[in-house]
Design an enzyme around this catalytic site. Structure first.
Site: not given
Ligand SMILES: *Cc1c(COP(=O)(O)O)cnc(C)c1O
Length: 458
Positions: A71, A124-125, A214, A216, A257, A449
């Protein structure tokens, strides 16, 4: 262009179901012409997203067996922290269950009052949503080249530096953070240059505003810098990544990613601080104890391995080579796309390919539907269908471009699969003017969407 052969061989295979056109017609009808509602087993080549859809390596799977499920204080946690510290050079590395979990922890700490501003090269959204949920205002500020799909430019993901200066002068201390999304997903997986990261960080320090990376696609961005930016041709991607992260104070990362895991994420802070203590206080109720952060020990282990594999030079050359290969095949057929291709996807300019369709009949979505009918390929609209209605007027909003995104999962598909995609697009192009537009028959209030129902316009 030559296809760059895979720097791996295949040890385990996942069979694909082959469908007939009649079966695909029925499947689409059943899904109300929304690809999110299709059963994945009815998809032959799935290019819906590159998120969490990659193939793990033998070393990652071996790591799964080594996962320590204690844990607190598990071995796998320390292995992950060692990898994260080594690659990013930050003092605090925190696992979380995915990228948006990191955003949920950090943004409410940076945004203290309603209406405070966060500026990004493009949000990103989910990042935009978390800024909004914390009461902040999200402002997109990509360089002008990023908005022009037809003209090639090496770093279309860059922040517009002059406009950033202007926004900081105008809004003063209401700006509470700057976000650099690497690569810039929403403008087509386009890279951000080291020069831009450096310059934006210098400006942020003058104004005492933190930079949140950010991150990813940290590895794909490093590869583009190596390929395209003067002075980096002989630098190891890992060292490039280390320099990139030196131009930030925090990072949020979806590990689904470039770290090639099916689930996982990270938070990073360059230095230990009071803010880090407050982050920890939010991680525990939302994600679980600090040493597992919403993940199993085995997930931490796979992420620790994947963080390095994503940076492997031979892998990155092959990976970006897949996009470039697909782009070159489309170019030969005269199929318009965001040029140059991004690091994780090729964005077809459906607005131009299906020029007979007005934006409010969703050309990006129409092309995605047609690609599925043609060859069982799943892709998605990044255009006016993705745009929700104006929350105040209820009017449809026109996107700046009507794209169909072909996102390529990591280490999953071969050259022959990409050839099937290119040829399917060519067949659709040959009968482009017969492709119908779509209308929505039912839609939810937000994020339409995912769940909208549609029908082709006769
Ligand atoms: C996918 C992504 C996120 C969000 O990550 P999740 O793992 O889907 O929650 C944030 N910023 C970027 C640029 C992304 O491609």
């Amino acid at each position: 262009m030559k296809y760059i052969a895979e720097p791996f061989k295949i040890k385990m295979v996942e069979p694909l179901e082959m469908t007939t056109r009649e079966e695909r017609v029925a499947a689409l009808q059943k899904a109300h012409y929304n690809a999110f509602q299709l059963e994945a087993s009815k998809v032959y080549i799935d290019l819906q997203t590159d998120s969490g859809t990659g193939a793990m390596s033998q070393n990652q799977w071996a790591g799964i067996m080594l996962g320590d499920e204690a844990y607190s204080g598990g071995r796998s946690y320390y292995k992950l922290i060692e990898a994260g510290t080594d690659i990013f050079g930050y003092e605090y590395i925190q696992p979380v269950h995915q990228g948006r979990a990191a955003e949920k922890v950090i943004f409410p700490l940076l945004i203290q009052e309603k209406g405070q501003i966060v500026i990004a090269n493009t949000f990103f959204d989910t990042t935009r949503a978390h800024v909004g949920l914390a009461g902040g205002r999200a402002i997109d500020n990509v360089c002008p080249e990023g908005k022009d799909t037809a003209t090639p430019f090496d770093f279309k993901g860059n922040m517009d530096v002059a406009e950033l200066q202007h926004l900081l002068d105008e809004h003063g201390d209401r700006v509470v953070a700057i976000v650099q999304t690497i690569t810039n997903n929403s403008v087509g997986g386009q890279p951000v240059s080291m020069a831009n990261l450096r310059e934006v960080y210098a400006i942020s320090q003058e104004h005492k505003v933190p930079v949140v990376i950010d991150a990813a696609r940290y590895a794909e961005n490093a590869h583009f810098i190596k390929q395209r930016e003067k002075g980096y041709a002989d630098v190891d991607p890992k060292d490039i990544a280390r320099e990139m992260f030196s131009y930030g104070d925090y990072f949020t990362m979806s590990a689904k990613k470039d770290a090639i895991v099916n689930m996982g994420g990270l938070i990073g802070a360059k230095v230990q601080s009071e803010l880090v203590n407050r982050m920890k206080s939010r991680v525990i109720p939302y994600e679980g104890y600090l040493t597992y952060g919403g993940l199993s020990g085995r997930d931490l282990e796979a992420m620790a391995v994947g963080l390095y594999e994503g940076l492997d030079e031979n892998y990155l050359t092959y990976r970006i080579g897949q996009m470039e290969y697909l782009g070159s095949r489309l170019e030969a057929y005269g199929i318009p796309f965001q040029n140059p291709v991004g690091g994780h996807a090729v964005f077809i300019d459906a607005g131009r390919l299906l020029a007979h369709l007005p934006w409010y009949q969703y050309p990006g979505h129409a092309l995605a539907m047609e690609l599925y009918l043609e060859a069982g390929i799943r892709s998605c609209d990044i255009g006016s269908f993705l745009m929700d209605r104006d929350p105040f007027t209820g009017e449809e909003q026109q996107a700046t471009a009507e794209f169909t995104r072909l996102a390529i999962p990591r280490r999953v598909y071969t050259q022959a699969h990409l050839d099937v995609v290119a040829e399917a697009l060519k067949s659709v192009q040959e009968r482009a003017e017969q492709v119908p537009g779509y209308r929505i028959t039912w839609e939810p209030e937000v994020l339409r969407h995912f769940t909208s129902q549609l029908e082709p316009i006769a």
